[in-house]
Scaffold this motif. Structure first.
Motif, PDB file in Angstrom:
ATOM      1  N   ASP B 116       0.830  -1.205   0.000  1.00  0.00           N
ATOM      2  CA  ASP B 116       0.000   0.000   0.000  1.00  0.00           C
ATOM      3  C   ASP B 116       0.868   1.260   0.000  1.00  0.00           C
ATOM      4  N   GLN B 117       1.867   1.253   0.860  1.00  0.00           N
ATOM      5  CA  GLN B 117       2.743   2.428   0.911  1.00  0.00           C
ATOM      6  C   GLN B 117       3.610   2.536  -0.339  1.00  0.00           C
ATOM      7  N   ILE B 118       3.941   1.401  -0.921  1.00  0.00           N
ATOM      8  CA  ILE B 118       4.679   1.425  -2.190  1.00  0.00           C
ATOM      9  C   ILE B 118       3.826   2.101  -3.266  1.00  0.00           C
ATOM     10  N   ARG B 119       2.545   1.758  -3.310  1.00  0.00           N
ATOM     11  CA  ARG B 119       1.642   2.403  -4.279  1.00  0.00           C
ATOM     12  C   ARG B 119       1.610   3.914  -4.051  1.00  0.00           C
ATOM     13  N   ALA B 120       1.475   4.306  -2.779  1.00  0.00           N
ATOM     14  CA  ALA B 120       1.413   5.732  -2.461  1.00  0.00           C
ATOM     15  C   ALA B 120       2.707   6.429  -2.856  1.00  0.00           C
TER      16      ALA B 120
END
Lengths: 213, 213, 213, 213
Positions: B116-120
């Motif tokens: 999720d944080q990679i996407r962000a």
């Protein structure tokens, strides 16, 4: 249309605003109030939808001075703002606070300044993101008028990453016309603060806001 | 394959490691060193590619104690890590620091913990994102072995948001086999620290790392 | 009298200012330059006394993006500001950063806004504290003129806690007259920034500053 | 003797602990409960003395996500912890939060780790400071036993700066014997958390604590 009234740390009596909100025949609008954490209990007792202004990214445990999701839920909140421009969070903490909100079933809205940050916020999977250009906050000039493209860009940005994430529009909203303009630009909600919290008659201000919907 | 050696605040002489890196016939690998900001000058003088460990989201002005992009560039850096797990940043500041890096033409890599944080992070438009599960940092167990799915998921997450963003793989990398495994999972670079910085012979450690490429 | 020129994140060439400082026959004054961390090396090479703008409260180890005392010392710094109003620190971190400065034998100056905070800062045992009323920073109005009592109060506050701690006077200093006024109020040093860093001729500005001493 | 039970973010029902505290015939002890901010209302309604775990250094205004002193007071709190080791604050913010507490007439206790920080905290003029060596927090080993000198040193440190500031003793307190030992070392209060909050029978745990006083 979702209308969130953020009471910030204003001197206004939060129960007065909550009762005003509860009294408005909101028709097509869903009104929620975000008071100070210590006021959640009193605001929720009026029956109005109550949001936290922030949640900490912690679970139960040794976290003095935190804002635990479960405690906000106990007090009656059902949603939360995160990463408001007055309370910017670390990326990892937005993610953690969204997890905390999920534990208690809260609606969530992550604020951001520009389309890139809107994309990043949407990528974390909140229910909504809010675009609030900092230069318009408290200005009385609605973002929908001053810079309609930023709302359109935000809607497009969120959609490009996750079409299920709603976009709210903050900063400078004070009239029903502003709310309609936001809706026409693709927003499914508005955030406002001083327009209601500093109004002589908050019930009238809220009634005006939702009247054209 | 990009290999970034993060010297953190280790006692190791940064110039020794830089010279070791410069001496390695890196073939298919591109090796860079990220020293303390005060060591950028000395490291860059060895001719090795030099990265900052962090940049502040500021422009020229009244910002005491900041890490100005232009100053890091003056000293010879050409890239920067951002949001390392030991230096988590606010979402708005990652965005601001990427702008700062753009002003001086730096390569950028934003670290994050989970898909999720990679996407962000990828949504903010860096050159690369790095996935570093915190439980594996300094563990000697490469993420590619302990949890290959997290690398695959990170590659997929970044791709879903912006296919031009590379994915690097951090945490626990110490051998050439680990680097190859990371590459096979879709990573285009690795981040490592103690594996080289604490090695008896950094040049040998680096040579081993890039040998199978 | 100690004169610290804080270059902040100004666009000014730090070596130009350092050479100007080195060229001034400082007589009764001791001039130091506090550049960006990445510029410490280049500034220290001019032979001028060089300070860091900040140190992290860390020891050698896994601290990416920190400003390690040992690295600043390697690059040639011999002193550090801490807790500047543009870089406020946690109380525990000021304490930790003073420990870090002690490890490398740095002179230390902890900034604070008002007499209460000056007392607290002095209680941590730095070499000096600096009083910088935020409303005067960059104003061109010297604190010694706008609010002489705050300097007297700061001197008294520091003395009440630890008489060995020097008091420096920041904010609005730009002329030799200001420096003399600060000295007469009990200050043993001054901090300045734009008065030199933005001067057309930094050497002349510095010569004027120390001339009446 | 003042006994503050910090409920942190524990899963324990805060009203259950508050009622236990209210039921204890505290004799020579004054018992207070510090719950989550969202629980202040419910805890204060039991009639027990209620503290905040933290206050923000803000006044009324645009401060989303803050913990406003006036809101904590509205909900029924009459005191606050500040700078707990799980919520370290900037020096300037401890000062600002003490001002906020003064506005609403709260009792204040600033936590710190070691005698130097105790001196600094006392210099800011709170009602009390608390010494809590981090390595003993939650250890079950009372600081009065593990390191009695740190309590004596803290009492001496506070006294040297401001003899009107009380010293409380935290970390590892769980029995009446610990409380007596703390008192004999010069402490006028104790902070505890898990010893009561995780007890099978909080009323019994509190009764034991205050029994020997």
């Amino acid at each position: 249309m979702f209308v969130l009234v953020n009471l910030k740390a204003y001197p206004r009596d939060p129960v007065e605003v909550a009762e005003a909100a509860a009294s408005v025949d909101s028709g097509a609008a869903e009104i929620a109030i975000a008071p100070q954490t210590a006021h959640i209990d009193a605001v929720a007792e009026t029956g109005v939808q109550t949001w936290a202004q922030h949640l900490s990214p912690v679970e139960h445990g040794s976290h003095t001075g935190s804002t635990l999701a479960e405690a906000a839920a106990d007090a009656g909140a059902t949603g939360t703002l995160l990463n408001h421009s007055e309370n910017r969070l670390k990326l990892a903490d937005i993610d953690g606070s969204l997890d905390a909100a999920d534990r208690v079933g809260f609606d969530t809205c992550v604020c951001a300044n520009n389309p890139d940050q809107i994309r990043a916020a949407a990528a974390l999977g909140p229910d909504a993101v809010a675009v609030e250009p900092p230069e318009l906050i408290g200005s009385g000039t609605p973002v929908s008028k001053a810079d309609p493209d930023i709302v359109r860009d935000a809607v497009e940005a969120a959609e490009s990453v996750d079409p299920t994430v709603d976009v709210y529009c903050g900063a400078g909203i004070s009239t029903g016309e502003d709310v309609v303009a936001a809706r026409e630009l693709g927003a499914e909600g508005v955030l406002l603060a001083s327009g209601v919290a500093k109004a002589d008659d908050p019930a009238a201000a809220l009634a005006d806001l939702v009247d054209p919907l």
